[in-house]
Structure formats: structure tokens, C-alpha cells
Design a protein around this motif. Structure first.
Motif, mmCIF file in Angstrom:
data_model
loop_
_atom_site.group_PDB
_atom_site.id
_atom_site.type_symbol
_atom_site.label_atom_id
_atom_site.label_comp_id
_atom_site.label_asym_id
_atom_site.label_seq_id
_atom_site.Cartn_x
_atom_site.Cartn_y
_atom_site.Cartn_z
ATOM 1 N N PHE A 153 39.463 54.762 43.168
ATOM 2 C CA PHE A 153 39.515 53.963 41.944
ATOM 3 C C PHE A 153 40.908 53.996 41.323
ATOM 4 N N SER A 154 41.484 55.189 41.229
ATOM 5 C CA SER A 154 42.796 55.316 40.594
ATOM 6 C C SER A 154 43.532 56.512 41.180
ATOM 7 N N VAL A 155 44.853 56.449 41.125
ATOM 8 C CA VAL A 155 45.685 57.552 41.602
ATOM 9 C C VAL A 155 46.784 57.819 40.587
ATOM 10 N N ASP A 156 47.187 59.076 40.499
ATOM 11 C CA ASP A 156 48.262 59.466 39.581
ATOM 12 C C ASP A 156 49.101 60.529 40.280
ATOM 13 N N HIS A 157 50.334 60.160 40.645
ATOM 14 C CA HIS A 157 51.235 61.086 41.340
ATOM 15 C C HIS A 157 51.875 62.000 40.306
ATOM 16 N N ARG A 158 51.557 63.290 40.363
ATOM 17 C CA ARG A 158 52.053 64.232 39.377
ATOM 18 C C ARG A 158 53.051 65.198 40.004
ATOM 19 N N THR A 159 54.179 65.374 39.339
ATOM 20 C CA THR A 159 55.207 66.318 39.797
ATOM 21 C C THR A 159 55.620 67.189 38.621
ATOM 22 N N PRO A 160 54.831 68.220 38.315
ATOM 23 C CA PRO A 160 55.098 69.062 37.138
ATOM 24 C C PRO A 160 56.237 70.046 37.347
ATOM 25 N N GLY A 188 37.834 48.991 40.153
ATOM 26 C CA GLY A 188 38.690 50.033 39.611
ATOM 27 C C GLY A 188 40.043 49.466 39.170
ATOM 28 N N GLU A 189 41.108 50.227 39.386
ATOM 29 C CA GLU A 189 42.434 49.806 38.935
ATOM 30 C C GLU A 189 43.047 48.729 39.826
ATOM 31 N N SER A 190 42.326 48.336 40.880
ATOM 32 C CA SER A 190 42.810 47.222 41.712
ATOM 33 C C SER A 190 42.921 45.934 40.906
ATOM 34 N N VAL A 191 42.154 45.825 39.810
ATOM 35 C CA VAL A 191 42.174 44.597 39.012
ATOM 36 C C VAL A 191 43.569 44.315 38.446
ATOM 37 N N TYR A 192 44.378 45.358 38.296
ATOM 38 C CA TYR A 192 45.712 45.162 37.734
ATOM 39 C C TYR A 192 46.690 44.523 38.724
ATOM 40 N N TYR A 193 46.229 44.319 39.942
ATOM 41 C CA TYR A 193 47.093 43.693 40.952
ATOM 42 C C TYR A 193 46.514 42.375 41.469
ATOM 43 N N LEU A 194 45.475 41.876 40.815
ATOM 44 C CA LEU A 194 44.840 40.635 41.247
ATOM 45 C C LEU A 194 45.444 39.451 40.492
ATOM 46 N N ILE A 195 46.178 38.630 41.222
ATOM 47 C CA ILE A 195 46.811 37.426 40.683
ATOM 48 C C ILE A 195 46.201 36.236 41.402
ATOM 49 N N PRO A 196 45.780 35.180 40.685
ATOM 50 C CA PRO A 196 45.174 34.020 41.343
ATOM 51 C C PRO A 196 45.974 33.547 42.549
ATOM 52 N N SER A 197 45.248 33.199 43.606
ATOM 53 C CA SER A 197 45.781 32.717 44.893
ATOM 54 C C SER A 197 46.285 33.840 45.794
ATOM 55 N N THR A 198 46.197 35.099 45.329
ATOM 56 C CA THR A 198 46.589 36.228 46.176
ATOM 57 C C THR A 198 45.521 36.466 47.241
ATOM 58 N N LYS A 199 45.951 36.661 48.487
ATOM 59 C CA LYS A 199 45.018 36.957 49.578
ATOM 60 C C LYS A 199 44.932 38.470 49.763
ATOM 61 N N VAL A 200 43.709 38.966 49.830
ATOM 62 C CA VAL A 200 43.468 40.398 49.982
ATOM 63 C C VAL A 200 42.402 40.616 51.044
ATOM 64 N N LYS A 201 42.343 41.830 51.569
ATOM 65 C CA LYS A 201 41.286 42.226 52.494
ATOM 66 C C LYS A 201 40.180 42.905 51.688
ATOM 67 N N VAL A 202 38.991 42.299 51.715
ATOM 68 C CA VAL A 202 37.845 42.894 51.028
ATOM 69 C C VAL A 202 37.084 43.751 52.037
ATOM 70 N N GLU A 203 36.779 44.993 51.662
ATOM 71 C CA GLU A 203 36.084 45.908 52.554
ATOM 72 C C GLU A 203 34.595 45.936 52.217
ATOM 73 N N GLY A 215 35.369 47.148 47.730
ATOM 74 C CA GLY A 215 36.739 47.299 47.260
ATOM 75 C C GLY A 215 37.679 46.366 47.988
ATOM 76 N N VAL A 216 38.929 46.345 47.556
ATOM 77 C CA VAL A 216 39.932 45.495 48.205
ATOM 78 C C VAL A 216 41.086 46.363 48.686
ATOM 79 N N ASP A 217 41.653 45.977 49.801
ATOM 80 C CA ASP A 217 42.818 46.663 50.354
ATOM 81 C C ASP A 217 44.058 45.921 49.880
ATOM 82 N N LEU A 218 44.809 46.543 48.982
ATOM 83 C CA LEU A 218 45.972 45.901 48.375
ATOM 84 C C LEU A 218 47.197 45.985 49.278
#
Length: 246
Positions: A83-90, A159-174, A182-185
Motif C-alpha cells: 500500500f505504501s512505502v517510506d524509506h527511512r535513514t535515521p 492505496g498510495e498508487s492513486v497519487y500516480y494515476l493520471i488520465p490516459s496513463t497505461k498501467v498493468k493491473v494485477e 493493485g496496479v504495477d506502476l
């Protein structure tokens, strides 16, 4: 071999365990307790042949730092969608990838932290190419590019994939058990800046970064020379600015 020393044997195959028993020298081999059960077959949307339901087609190892929303992985013997990822480097400590994942079998949501250098088994399920069309509230509509059939997925499923969905964008739906999960971005997306602070005079790439809101509502940190209306390339695994697109 007689009935008194008959043995029970277990054969492991792709379909599971099959028990075989030789009852006596006259009876030959027999199945115990009966024939193995085979998984039901289903035609996934866009597939030309049936595959075992819910099985991953391919497993490949990827570094945890390559995880991004929409991926399906195998974790502790179960399949999860990211759903979401957060790269942390403390500070001086080793980096990690904080993830939120949904179990495809149970629907349970879990939070899990992978070490940055850790390798994860990625599962490639049945993938079908769709074109993203539009959204109505929390429902996102897609069209199969082969047969033009339309379907919708919810914000909760994407999940957070919605933030990368722009009309006319082609994606792989799993698909998993005939259901879109889900979609493979793409690794990167070109997106338009709709709101950010004005460019500062004598701004340089090394200056302090500033927030910018993109056309989907995603907020990323960008260099001070980026203006409203600019198009930028964004890393979908970390929601990170890569470069300005000329």
C-alpha cells in the motif's frame, strides 16, 4: 512385502502431497485416502488460458529499496500487496523501508519494516494492461486496452498508487482469484506542479528544498528553481523528485 509391513509413502508434487500405500504383494499400489484434490482453474481477465487460482506466475528477488505501491510480494509464506512505502535513514543508523501491506487472503493490513539491504520475493500475478480513465470520488475507472471493457477499483484497494494515476496513463493491473488487487506502476512518472512557492532569486540546486503539490495531490520536495506549471519526473518508489522535465 506383506500386509504386516505395508508402508505409507508421501510424494510431494506441485499439487501438494499424495499419500501412497502398498497393502500387500497382491494388491499393488493404492492411494490413501483418495485421489489428490486439484485447485480449481479460472480464466483471468485478458488471459488466453486457465491458470491455477491465486498462484504466482513468477517469483523474483528485489531489494527492499525497490518496493513501491502496487507491488505484490511473498512475506512469511503469504502474498501481500504493498500500500505504501517510506524509506527511512535515521542518522548514522542503517536505512530501512517502512511498509504498509494487505494480506491477499485475509484482507488484514499490517505494517512491516524491511532492512534497506534486504531482498524480498516479488510475486508476478496475472497482469493485464489497462488505461486509467478517471475517478469519481474514491472510485477509479480503468479500460482494458485489448477488449475495451471497463472496471473500477476503490481508493482502499489502490492505496498510495492513486497519487500516480493520471488520465490516459497505461498501467498493468494485477489479478488474484479473478479480482483486481493493485496496479504495477512505472519506475518514474512525469507529473505537473500545480502549487509551490515562487522561485527565489539566485536559487541553486543545493539550496533548501521546498514542497510542491502535483496534479494528483501528491506532495514532494523539489529544488527552489521549480515553478508552478513545470513538469517533473518523480520516483514512484519513494515519492521523490528526480529532475525537471524540459
Amino acid at each position: 512385502m506383506t500386509g504386516s509391513n505395508a508402508g505409507l509413502y508421501t510424494v510431494v508434487s506441485r499439487w501438494g502431497r499424495v499419500s501412497l500405500q502398498r497393502a500387500s504383494s497382491h494388491s499393488g499400489w493404492g492411494r490413501v485416502p483418495g485421489p489428490p484434490e486439484f485447485p480449481k482453474l479460472a480464466n483471468f481477465p485478458g488471459s488466453n488460458r486457465p491458470d491455477p487460482v491465486g498462484t504466482a506466475k513468477i517469483m523474483s528477488s528485489v531489494k527492499a529499496t525497490q518496493l513501491r505501491p502496487g507491488m505484490v510480494i511473498q512475506h512469511e509464506g503469504q502474498l501481500f500487496t504493498i500500500f505504501s512505502v517510506d524509506h527511512r535513514t535515521p542518522g548514522n543508523k542503517r536505512g530501512s523501508m517502512q511498509t504498509r501491506m494487505r494480506n491477499l487472503r485475509t484482507g488484514a493490513i499490517i505494517d512491516y519494516r524491511f532492512r534497506a539491504e534486504e531482498f524480498v520475493e516479488r510475486a508476478i500475478l496475472d497482469e493485464v494492461e489497462f488505461e486509467y480513465l478517471y475517478n469519481e470520488g474514491d472510485d477509479f475507472h480503468f479500460m482494458n486496452t485489448e477488449n475495451y471493457e471497463q472496471m473500477q477499483m476503490s481508493r482502499e484497494e489502490l492505496g498510495e498508487s492513486v497519487y500516480y494515476l493520471i488520465p490516459s496513463t497505461k498501467v498493468k493491473v494485477e489479478f488474484f482469484e479473478e479480482k483486481a488487487i493493485g496496479v504495477d506502476l512505472p519506475d518514474t512518472m512525469d507529473m505537473k506542479v500545480i502549487q509551490t512557492e515562487p522561485t527565489l532569486q539566485k536559487a541553486t540546486a543545493s539550496a533548501v528544498m521546498k514542497p510542491a503539490t502535483l496534479e494528483t495531490g501528491l506532495v514532494v520536495q523539489v529544488p527552489p528553481f521549480v515553478n508552478e506549471g513545470d513538469r517533473i519526473k518523480v520516483d514512484t518508489s519513494e515519492a521523490r523528485y528526480v529532475q525537471r522535465v524540459e
